[in-house]
Design a protein around this motif. Structure first.
Motif, PDB file in Angstrom:
ATOM      1  N   UNK A 260       0.757  -1.215   0.128  1.00 43.45           N
ATOM      2  CA  UNK A 260      -0.082   0.033  -0.036  1.00 43.45           C
ATOM      3  C   UNK A 260       0.616   1.268   0.200  1.00 43.45           C
ATOM      4  N   UNK A 261       1.870   1.352  -0.812  1.00 46.76           N
ATOM      5  CA  UNK A 261       2.641   2.604  -0.870  1.00 46.76           C
ATOM      6  C   UNK A 261       1.676   3.785  -1.442  1.00 46.76           C
ATOM      7  N   UNK A 262       2.247   5.041  -1.246  1.00 51.20           N
ATOM      8  CA  UNK A 262       1.281   6.007  -1.579  1.00 51.20           C
ATOM      9  C   UNK A 262       2.066   6.779  -2.606  1.00 51.20           C
ATOM     10  N   UNK A 263       1.278   7.835  -3.381  1.00 44.74           N
ATOM     11  CA  UNK A 263       1.834   8.931  -4.201  1.00 44.74           C
ATOM     12  C   UNK A 263       2.504   8.331  -5.379  1.00 44.74           C
ATOM     13  N   UNK A 264       3.415   8.869  -5.932  1.00 47.36           N
ATOM     14  CA  UNK A 264       4.082   8.438  -7.300  1.00 47.36           C
ATOM     15  C   UNK A 264       5.004   7.596  -7.278  1.00 47.36           C
ATOM     16  N   UNK A 265       4.969   6.606  -8.045  1.00 45.06           N
ATOM     17  CA  UNK A 265       5.808   5.298  -7.603  1.00 45.06           C
ATOM     18  C   UNK A 265       7.586   5.792  -7.802  1.00 45.06           C
ATOM     19  N   UNK A 266       8.238   5.290  -6.773  1.00 51.45           N
ATOM     20  CA  UNK A 266       9.616   5.501  -6.410  1.00 51.45           C
ATOM     21  C   UNK A 266      10.466   4.240  -6.339  1.00 51.45           C
ATOM     22  N   UNK A 267      11.271   3.986  -6.764  1.00 46.51           N
ATOM     23  CA  UNK A 267      12.287   2.819  -6.467  1.00 46.51           C
ATOM     24  C   UNK A 267      12.506   2.714  -5.010  1.00 46.51           C
ATOM     25  N   UNK A 268      12.494   1.505  -4.410  1.00 53.29           N
ATOM     26  CA  UNK A 268      12.873   1.413  -3.001  1.00 53.29           C
ATOM     27  C   UNK A 268      14.553   1.551  -2.917  1.00 53.29           C
ATOM     28  N   UNK A 269      15.098   0.790  -3.878  1.00 52.69           N
ATOM     29  CA  UNK A 269      16.617   0.886  -3.985  1.00 52.69           C
ATOM     30  C   UNK A 269      16.711   0.715  -5.308  1.00 52.69           C
ATOM     31  N   UNK A 270      17.968   0.871  -5.643  1.00 45.68           N
ATOM     32  CA  UNK A 270      18.272   0.468  -7.283  1.00 45.68           C
ATOM     33  C   UNK A 270      17.950  -1.222  -7.646  1.00 45.68           C
ATOM     34  N   UNK A 271      17.852  -2.201  -6.646  1.00 50.18           N
ATOM     35  CA  UNK A 271      17.562  -3.344  -6.929  1.00 50.18           C
ATOM     36  C   UNK A 271      16.099  -3.987  -6.239  1.00 50.18           C
ATOM     37  N   UNK A 272      15.389  -3.028  -5.775  1.00 52.95           N
ATOM     38  CA  UNK A 272      14.304  -3.404  -4.741  1.00 52.95           C
ATOM     39  C   UNK A 272      13.245  -2.390  -5.211  1.00 52.95           C
ATOM     40  N   UNK A 273      12.118  -3.100  -5.796  1.00 49.13           N
ATOM     41  CA  UNK A 273      10.820  -2.098  -6.382  1.00 49.13           C
ATOM     42  C   UNK A 273       9.537  -2.714  -5.636  1.00 49.13           C
ATOM     43  N   UNK A 274       8.695  -1.648  -5.420  1.00 44.85           N
ATOM     44  CA  UNK A 274       7.365  -2.065  -4.817  1.00 44.85           C
ATOM     45  C   UNK A 274       6.555  -1.711  -5.898  1.00 44.85           C
ATOM     46  N   UNK A 275       5.461  -2.353  -6.412  1.00 52.37           N
ATOM     47  CA  UNK A 275       4.479  -1.898  -7.340  1.00 52.37           C
ATOM     48  C   UNK A 275       3.315  -1.975  -7.084  1.00 52.37           C
ATOM     49  N   UNK A 276       2.963  -1.865  -5.600  1.00 48.87           N
ATOM     50  CA  UNK A 276       1.660  -1.729  -4.971  1.00 48.87           C
ATOM     51  C   UNK A 276       1.484  -0.265  -4.656  1.00 48.87           C
ATOM     52  N   UNK A 277       0.578   0.497  -5.241  1.00 51.45           N
ATOM     53  CA  UNK A 277       0.278   1.988  -4.809  1.00 51.45           C
ATOM     54  C   UNK A 277      -1.187   2.060  -4.674  1.00 51.45           C
ATOM     55  N   UNK A 278      -1.509   1.063  -3.959  1.00 45.59           N
ATOM     56  CA  UNK A 278      -3.050   1.367  -3.245  1.00 45.59           C
ATOM     57  C   UNK A 278      -4.139   1.665  -4.288  1.00 45.59           C
ATOM     58  N   UNK A 279      -4.167   0.988  -5.347  1.00 44.71           N
ATOM     59  CA  UNK A 279      -5.344   1.079  -6.232  1.00 44.71           C
ATOM     60  C   UNK A 279      -6.748   0.894  -5.601  1.00 44.71           C
ATOM     61  N   UNK A 280      -6.735  -0.038  -4.584  1.00 44.72           N
ATOM     62  CA  UNK A 280      -8.028  -0.076  -4.075  1.00 44.72           C
ATOM     63  C   UNK A 280      -8.286   0.788  -2.900  1.00 44.72           C
ATOM     64  N   UNK A 281      -7.559   1.853  -2.820  1.00 47.31           N
ATOM     65  CA  UNK A 281      -7.788   2.955  -1.835  1.00 47.31           C
ATOM     66  C   UNK A 281      -7.537   4.459  -2.558  1.00 47.31           C
ATOM     67  N   UNK A 282      -7.999   4.351  -3.840  1.00 51.13           N
ATOM     68  CA  UNK A 282      -7.912   5.617  -4.672  1.00 51.13           C
ATOM     69  C   UNK A 282      -6.265   6.183  -5.110  1.00 51.13           C
ATOM     70  N   UNK A 283      -5.562   5.085  -5.255  1.00 50.93           N
ATOM     71  CA  UNK A 283      -4.241   5.368  -5.634  1.00 50.93           C
ATOM     72  C   UNK A 283      -3.932   4.883  -6.895  1.00 50.93           C
ATOM     73  N   UNK A 284      -2.928   4.051  -7.440  1.00 48.74           N
ATOM     74  CA  UNK A 284      -2.650   3.791  -8.818  1.00 48.74           C
ATOM     75  C   UNK A 284      -2.220   2.704  -8.927  1.00 48.74           C
ATOM     76  N   UNK A 285      -2.616   2.081 -10.248  1.00 48.71           N
ATOM     77  CA  UNK A 285      -2.354   0.735 -10.348  1.00 48.71           C
ATOM     78  C   UNK A 285      -1.075   0.870 -11.312  1.00 48.71           C
ATOM     79  N   UNK A 286      -0.104   0.041 -10.911  1.00 47.34           N
ATOM     80  CA  UNK A 286       1.347   0.187 -11.305  1.00 47.34           C
ATOM     81  C   UNK A 286       2.169  -0.754 -11.778  1.00 47.34           C
TER      82      UNK A 286
END
Ligand SMILES: [Mn+2]
Length: 306
Positions: A260-286
């Protein structure tokens, strides 16, 4: 080359727009790209308004070879919700408590007049792998931990799940439970004695969800938490009580959703990436469009609003 798509939770409209935006074309009930495949990260059901449509797209793409679809905690929970608990007190492997019914409610409603179809989807859930790895990348719904993933591998976690596997994995206290729980739901850490906090659903909690990709020695309880942190202590983490050692910077890139990350997608690290940006709570499908690179690029996120 994979386009890795995060948690959908029944939001089929932004899913269709996202696929078209990335150059996929409608084919039958699914979508196809001439050179690429989708890697779905799990959590197709619950919460959103178009659960049947979402499942139909994901399953068609998986069955036609246009996608790999991983297991999310919601699909796993659905299996446990429907399987009888044959030992102990009866009931189901996932008890029908009000909070569990509430979590599963939109799916139950969506299939209200489609019992047979639902049983068919429950069978399909069993073929969803618990993780994915090739020579270029790794993916899992919530948390990659080598030791736990290796254990899942040895236990048959990437073959069709048997009823025996599901029953054993639903029993707290054994190694299989721990491995499935961590892969699909992430890592939690007990707060020091006497501390609690309120989560976003106002439940009082003693465990925090943590940034498992970081080494705890560099953090305190407040900065290591992924949730509300204002009331958490700024004391050092007891390394004897936290086995997590972070995700190495020379490891293959790892993709996950769940958080459930929020806002505009950002890499967590250069080799770590979350693609959940809370589409079920008014966010983004990423989605992240991976082309084999070992160091990920910020500009390779694509997304759609609800
Ligand atoms: Mn999840």
């Amino acid at each position: 080359m994979y386009d890795i798509i995060g948690d959908i939770h029944g939001h089929a409209e932004p899913l269709k727009r996202l696929l078209l935006k990335m150059g996929y074309e409608k084919k039958g009930d699914g979508y196809r790209h001439s050179e690429r495949k989708v890697l779905f990260i799990g959590d197709y059901i619950d919460r959103g308004p178009q659960i049947l449509d979402t499942l139909q797209i994901v399953r068609t793409m998986q069955e036609e070879g246009d996608a790999i679809a991983l297991m999310g905690n919601h699909e796993y929970n659905a299996l446990c919700f429907h399987l009888p608990n044959k030992s102990g007190d009866g009931g189901h492997l996932r008890p029908h408590l009000l909070k569990n019914i509430d979590q599963h409610y939109e799916t139950l409603k969506a299939f209200k007049t489609e019992q047979k179809l639902y049983l068919d989807y429950l069978e399909w859930f069993k073929v969803l792998p618990l993780y994915f790895e090739d020579d270029k990348l790794r993916a899992v719904h919530a948390c990659w931990d080598d030791e736990r993933i290796n254990f899942l591998k040895s236990a048959g976690g990437n073959e069709k799940l048997t009823e025996d596997f599901i029953v054993r994995s639903a029993q707290k206290g054994n190694k299989l439970y721990a491995a499935v729980d961590q892969a699909l739901k992430g890592v939690e850490l007990n707060l020091p004695e006497g501390y609690t906090f309120k989560d976003h659903e106002h439940n009082i909690r003693k465990e925090i969800r943590i940034k498992w990709w970081e080494h705890p020695a560099n953090f305190n309880y407040r900065t290591y938490s992924l949730g509300p942190s204002d009331s958490l202590p700024e004391t050092a983490i007891d390394l004897n009580k936290c086995q997590v050692r972070g995700y190495g910077q020379s490891e293959k890139p790892v993709f996950f959703g769940h958080y459930w990350f929020r806002g505009i997608p950002q890499l967590v690290k250069q080799n770590v990436c979350c693609v959940d940006y809370s589409v079920a709570d008014g966010g983004l499908l990423v989605a992240y469009r991976h082309d084999g690179e070992q160091l990920l690029h910020q500009e390779k996120f694509v997304y759609e609003r609800v």
